[in-house]
Write an enzyme that holds these catalytic residues in place. Structure first.
Site, short mmCIF file in Angstrom:
data_model
loop_
_atom_site.label_atom_id
_atom_site.label_comp_id
_atom_site.label_asym_id
_atom_site.label_seq_id
_atom_site.Cartn_x
_atom_site.Cartn_y
_atom_site.Cartn_z
CG HIS A 269 -2.62 -2.85 0.96
ND1 HIS A 269 -2.42 -4.18 1.15
CD2 HIS A 269 -3.87 -2.74 0.39
CE1 HIS A 269 -3.46 -4.86 0.73
NE2 HIS A 269 -4.36 -4.01 0.25
CG HIS B 88 -4.69 -3.81 -4.63
ND1 HIS B 88 -6.01 -3.63 -4.96
CD2 HIS B 88 -4.70 -4.20 -3.34
CE1 HIS B 88 -6.77 -3.88 -3.92
NE2 HIS B 88 -6.01 -4.22 -2.91
CD GLU C 105 -5.05 -7.74 -2.92
OE1 GLU C 105 -4.36 -7.36 -1.96
OE2 GLU C 105 -6.30 -7.61 -2.96
C1 G6D Z 1 -10.28 -3.05 1.70
O1 G6D Z 1 -10.15 -5.04 3.02
C2 G6D Z 1 -9.94 -4.52 1.72
C3 G6D Z 1 -8.51 -4.74 1.33
O2 G6D Z 1 -8.21 -6.12 1.27
C4 G6D Z 1 -8.28 -4.09 -0.04
O3 G6D Z 1 -6.94 -4.31 -0.45
C5 G6D Z 1 -8.59 -2.62 0.06
O4 G6D Z 1 -9.93 -2.43 0.46
C6 G6D Z 1 -8.43 -1.93 -1.27
O5 G6D Z 1 -9.59 -2.42 2.74
#
Ligand code: G6D
Length: 350
Positions: A105, A179, A313
């Site tokens: 991210h 998100h 997302e």
């Molecule tokens: C965890 O694996 C999930 C991700 O996909 C998510 O975006 C994140 O938590 C907030 O890592």
């Protein structure tokens, strides 16, 4: 239509502003110039009760870490990039590794931690905020200076539209998303297990043990990833499917969309009567059912827990830089990145 802005706090002398957008029917959205974070979306239930249908920290300071990326814009690249590196034009780039060896991210100082320039706007039939940020060459290891603009617009059809635009002076990977965790029960009074999710998607991406796509593109037929007729999420969470188990009993998976701007993603909660229709021009949607919601900072006045919210997302396929058979996420120098996702809020009797 109404637009109100108020200073919430300051970070290093930079004001943190909350923008509240209200349409003529009373739907209300509140967002921050910090991470373009959405803290409130107030929509009515079948009895006309306006309640918040997104998860938000009670204390602003929780957003300074924000491990769950609550409500935030994600970039430069949403999702994971394996081993935090990629090849582009014959050069290897090393990104900030913020999840073990992998990049997640946008890295440690991704777009969710940026104080964006922000300007509200109000017209007869829509009100919104335009956020902008210049991501400099080398930020988190990415090449190129990228000018990014994210626009939030609320109209009188109870639709919330997020549009993303970017231009870079060098080739660079770029795929942006939001998100926000949705919970249509209202004020998180119930979890999402009784929500029903329907997605026009014939194929999904299985993940490896680090939650990174293996590269396989799998047909949903006969699996718990077949959401073409809709499924109540409890059926998914309670299953013994190895992919559901792998990510902590839920979804954390990319679904490849069959179609665009065609009610391709529909989430509904029968008890409240609320329905959310998501339409996008992005190739995929990563569905995350809040399997790992941390339980330290309170959210919507309660201690967070698994399945308190679901993320939808819309984005390019994760780790696309390592899979040439996935749609490319490379923004070429001088080209314009343009993406739109619309969130339409309806009542089920409508
Ligand atoms: C965890 O694996 C999930 C991700 O996909 C998510 O975006 C994140 O938590 C907030 O890592």
């Amino acid at each position: 239509m109404r637009l109100v802005q108020e200073q919430r706090t300051k970070i290093n002398d930079q004001p943190i502003i909350a923008f509240t957008l209200t349409n003529d029917h009373g739907m209300e959205i509140t967002c921050l110039n910090y991470g373009c974070i959405i803290t409130n979306i107030l929509v009515p239930d079948k009895n006309g009760n306006y309640e918040n249908i997104v998860l938000a920290f009670d204390d602003f300071s929780s957003y300074l870490t924000n491990r769950p990326y609550l409500g935030a814009v994600i970039g430069r690249v949403a999702g994971r990039i394996k081993n935090s590196c990629f090849e582009l034009n014959g050069k290897t780039y090393k990104l900030y590794a913020n999840e073990n060896k992998n990049h997640l991210h946008g890295g440690e100082k991704g777009f969710h931690h940026v104080i964006w320039q922000a300007a509200g706007f109000s017209k007869k039939e829509e009100v919104g905020v335009r956020f902008s940020h210049r991501s400099i060459d080398g930020e988190e290891g990415y090449p190129g200076n990228v000018n990014v603009q994210v626009t939030y617009t609320l109209n009188n059809q109870n639709e919330f539209i997020i549009s993303y635009h970017a231009i870079s002076d060098q080739d660079t990977p770029l795929t942006l998303t939001n998100h926000t965790y949705f919970n249509l029960s209202g004020n998180a009074k119930r979890d999402i297990l009784q929500h029903e999710l329907k997605i026009k998607s014939d194929r999904f991406l299985p993940l490896d043990h680090k939650f990174i796509p293996t590269g396989e593109i799998k047909d949903v037929a006969g699996t718990l990833f077949d959401l073409r007729q809709g499924k109540v999420l409890k059926e998914v969470i309670d299953s013994t499917d190895p992919q559901i188990f792998l990510v902590g009993q839920g979804y954390d998976h990319p679904f490849i969309l069959n179609t665009h701007h065609d009610e391709e993603i529909v989430l509904c909660d029968r008890e409240s009567g609320r329905t959310l229709i998501v339409e996008t021009d992005e190739p995929a949607v990563v569905v995350y059912t809040g399997n790992q919601l941390p339980n330290e900072e309170t959210i919507n006045g309660i201690p967070p827990r698994k399945y308190l919210g679901i993320c939808l997302e819309t984005q390019a396929l994760p780790d696309a830089v390592h899979h040439p058979h996935f749609p490319s996420c490379i923004l070429r120098a001088g080209e314009v990145y343009s993406s739109t996702t619309k969130y339409a809020f309806r009542l089920s009797h409508e």
